[in-house]
Design a protein around this motif. Structure first.
Motif, PDB file in Angstrom:
ATOM      1  N   GLU A   1       0.829  -1.203   0.000  1.00 30.58           N
ATOM      2  CA  GLU A   1       0.000   0.000   0.000  1.00 30.58           C
ATOM      3  C   GLU A   1       0.871   1.265   0.000  1.00 30.58           C
ATOM      4  N   VAL A   2       1.977   1.239   0.732  1.00 28.10           N
ATOM      5  CA  VAL A   2       2.881   2.391   0.744  1.00 28.10           C
ATOM      6  C   VAL A   2       3.446   2.625  -0.646  1.00 28.10           C
ATOM      7  N   GLU A   3       3.870   1.564  -1.298  1.00 27.59           N
ATOM      8  CA  GLU A   3       4.427   1.697  -2.650  1.00 27.59           C
ATOM      9  C   GLU A   3       3.374   2.169  -3.641  1.00 27.59           C
ATOM     10  N   THR A   4       2.136   1.698  -3.481  1.00 28.58           N
ATOM     11  CA  THR A   4       1.038   2.150  -4.351  1.00 28.58           C
ATOM     12  C   THR A   4       0.778   3.648  -4.150  1.00 28.58           C
ATOM     13  N   ASN A   5       0.805   4.093  -2.895  1.00 26.02           N
ATOM     14  CA  ASN A   5       0.608   5.514  -2.602  1.00 26.02           C
ATOM     15  C   ASN A   5       1.711   6.370  -3.237  1.00 26.02           C
TER      16      ASN A   5
END
Length: 697
Positions: free
Chosen positions: A654-658
């Motif tokens: 999720e961090v990488e997607t953000n």
């Protein structure tokens, strides 16, 4: 009036030095005085209600257990005008002995607050904390010592008198520390009492202590005063004022508006303050007539000698506050001497402050106590339980001092609702903890301040950071002992990274900020922007599940628009002199490597300072807080390591997607450049602190 008096916190029938408080109120009617709203209506000894009054106990229902973020500390409204106003009542000759009083504006304090005794300077009034009554009174039981103008009690008896109160209060609350704030000559008295009572848990806060009496101008002043003809008696307060009172320009600037934002109001208030202070010389002559001044200076000479001969016996925790422009004492040099003489001692130097530092504009004593980690309610300092969140005045000061950085970066805050909708602001982040904010570190932690500030501004929530141990070490304090990065991170609630601290914060239902990439991510190399350096093991997921915490993954970008790395670690290690220095420092800091022994890049965390250049025109910072991940009721995450790892990988993904979302969308921002933002605001160089529009969602 009765309801105002009620909040003072002096217990009925309280015995003070052999006098029954309830039956002897006529003898110690100076015990308490009120805020300005409690208009005095008569002189002491009359049967009319006035600022000096008997104090009732506190209703238990009125006592708060903790403070909310941005609480009103009331710092600022009092000034030297109030000092002289109250002084006129206190200096009247009632024939009484020294006594304690509690200002009405102080109470009631938080539950389990420690006692604070204020020992005044040479004026003896006990009004030296007048600018700090409301803020200190929220977290301490404050009592101020008043020495009547015509009292001639020897120094030894004053020591015994304060000692009597100290021993009584220690017997009542043996597990709580007692704070003693000693101002100038009061610092000598505080040290003397501490030296005689090493078994009592004391915290001394010494504001320009007068232990340097013999190396100051005061002996010469005393000699001149004794030989001064009576015809020149009127010059005494003038000479005294030049030595004892703060810079007149700073006196009249207390509690007035910002001249840039409100010029007309500023000059109006300035003129009013100047006019109100015109009679200060006359008042000073009544506060310290010649005979009293001579007595107090001789007493101070004895006090300094007494305290200096017993410094080795002081076992208390000591914080010395030293002014750089002290015209009365060599306070800067003295602070360093005391630091070398007392084992448990810290100092803070303020190069632009004068002798009467406690009454100077902009000096918040409670802020200093918090920033130096000096506040505690029990013998053992609990960094979680004893933490006091920033007040509204502290936050305003922070915003003003860092306005340039906010305008330079113009942060954009986005969050994700439960249904996956991305919205502006932080409404997608749960308001009720425990909440664990997990994200990426930008270079040098560029993202931290705007993040913490926005949570305070929009949600009134204090985000507690889990930070690298070096941020709490003496290595970052500097040789000048002025306020440092260490003080800032303590003031805003950061804790040293450790499982126990994370455990305590989540148990307290806090909002916690965590960077799994640690120092390796914050000190990355060229070309590694927004690359995650996370450990393989799910270090935080099972801890979050234990307390049912909500994990909010977030991403932050913008460093590549703000600053450019000129020399990174690899570059610096190619320079012989610099590489040797880095190796020596990292050997020195070896105990601070919290990832030591871990495989891969996450364990490779050398500490260094990269060479940076600001980018012109600058871009801005962007944050996206992802959809909350609930752990409440998910026992499988707590018991099964594989399930915990799946949640860990979900958070990382999720961090990488953000990060990817923000990198794509910022190209659509018409105000990405600082030039476009300034033009939009139309008021260079200080735009409003409100957010400027960005891309369409």
């Amino acid at each position: 009036m009765a309801s105002t008096i009620k909040v003072l916190g002096i217990r009925p029938n309280h015995i003070i030095h052999g006098l029954d408080f309830k039956s002897s109120i006529s003898q110690i009617n100076g015990m308490c005085f009120g805020v300005k709203e409690s208009r005095r209506t008569a002189s002491l000894g009359s049967n009319k209600i006035k600022k000096f009054a008997y104090c009732e106990g506190i209703n238990e229902g009125e006592i708060e257990e903790h403070l909310e973020a941005l609480w009103d500390d009331g710092f600022g409204p009092q000034s030297m005008r109030d000092y002289f106003d109250y002084a006129r009542d206190l200096i009247r000759n009632d024939g009484g002995p020294p006594r304690w009083f509690t200002p009405l504006s102080c109470g009631p304090p938080l539950k389990d607050s420690p006692l604070l005794l204020f020992l005044p300077g040479i004026d003896g009034l006990g009004l030296g904390l007048i600018m700090h009554h409301q803020s200190l009174g929220k977290v301490f039981h404050v009592r101020c010592m008043h020495i009547p103008v015509h009292d001639r009690k020897p120094f030894q008896e004053l020591v015994e008198w304060v000692e009597g109160t100290l021993k009584f209060e220690h017997s009542v609350s043996p597990n709580k520390p007692v704070y003693i704030v000693g101002d100038s000559s009061g610092g000598c008295l505080a040290l003397a009492v501490a030296a005689r009572n090493p078994q009592i848990d004391l915290v001394l806060i010494l504001a320009n202590p007068a232990t340097s009496f013999e190396r100051s101008r005061l002996p010469l002043f005393l000699h001149s005063l004794e030989t001064l003809p009576d015809d020149f008696h009127a010059t005494v307060p003038y000479l005294l004022g030049l030595i004892l009172v703060v810079d007149p320009l700073k006196m009249v600037k207390v509690n007035i508006s910002n001249p840039v934002q409100h010029p007309m109001q500023y000059f109006k208030q300035l003129a009013g303050n100047i006019a109100a202070l015109q009679p200060w010389l006359r008042d000073l002559a009544e506060i310290l007539p010649k005979e009293t001044l001579v007595w107090r200076l001789k007493q101070l000479k004895q006090a300094a000698a007494y305290a200096n001969s017993r410094l080795h016996a002081v076992k208390a925790q000591v914080l010395v506050l030293a002014s750089g422009k002290d015209d009365m004492l060599p306070s800067g040099e003295e602070a360093w001497r005391i630091l070398r003489s007392i084992q448990n001692c810290e100092i803070r130097c303020f190069k632009d402050k004068r002798h009467n530092i406690l009454m100077e504009d902009g000096f918040n004593l409670l802020t200093i106590i918090k920033a130096t980690g000096t506040y505690r309610r029990t013998k053992n300092h609990d960094l979680v339980v004893d933490f006091l969140p920033p007040s509204i005045s502290e936050f305003k000061q922070l915003i003003e001092s860092s306005r340039w950085y906010h305008n330079y970066t113009s942060p954009v805050m986005l969050s994700t609702m439960e249904d996956g909708t991305i919205v502006r602001g932080l409404s997608g982040v749960p308001r009720h903890g425990p909440v664990l904010l997990v994200g990426n570190h930008m270079l040098m932690g560029l993202e931290i301040f705007p993040l913490v500030a926005e949570f305070l501004r929009e949600m009134r929530i204090m985000v507690r950071g889990i930070a690298h141990p070096t941020l709490f070490s003496h290595f970052l304090e500097g040789e000048t002992k002025e306020s440092s990065v260490c003080d800032f991170v303590r003031l805003y609630g950061a804790l040293c990274v450790s499982p126990s601290n994370l455990f305590k914060l989540l148990r307290m239902k806090s909002h916690v900020l965590l960077y799994p990439g640690g120092a390796r991510e914050a000190l990355h190399r060229k070309g590694e922007e927004y690359k995650l350096f996370w450990p393989e093991e799910p270090e935080f997921v099972r801890m979050a599940a234990r307390f049912g915490a909500t994990i909010v993954p977030f991403g932050g970008i913008g460093e590549d628009d703000i600053a450019k790395i000129v020399l990174d670690y690899d570059d610096l290690m190619k320079v012989p002199v610099l590489s040797d220095s880095i190796r020596r420092n990292n050997k020195r800091y070896s105990s601070f490597n919290v990832r030591d022994g871990m495989a891969g890049e996450v364990g490779n965390q050398p500490l260094y300072l990269p060479a940076l250049l600001p980018k012109i025109p600058a871009g801005r910072l962007y944050y996206l807080f992802g959809k909350p991940i609930r752990t409440m009721g998910r026992d499988e995450v707590l018991k099964d390591r594989q399930q915990a790892r799946l949640v860990y990988l979900q958070v990382k993904s999720e961090v990488e997607t953000n990060l990817s979302y923000l990198q794509k969308k910022r190209n659509e921002d018409p105000y990405r450049s600082i030039i476009d933002r300034i033009v939009y605001q139309g008021q260079a160089p200080w735009p409003s602190i409100d957010q400027i529009p960005s891309f369409e969602l």
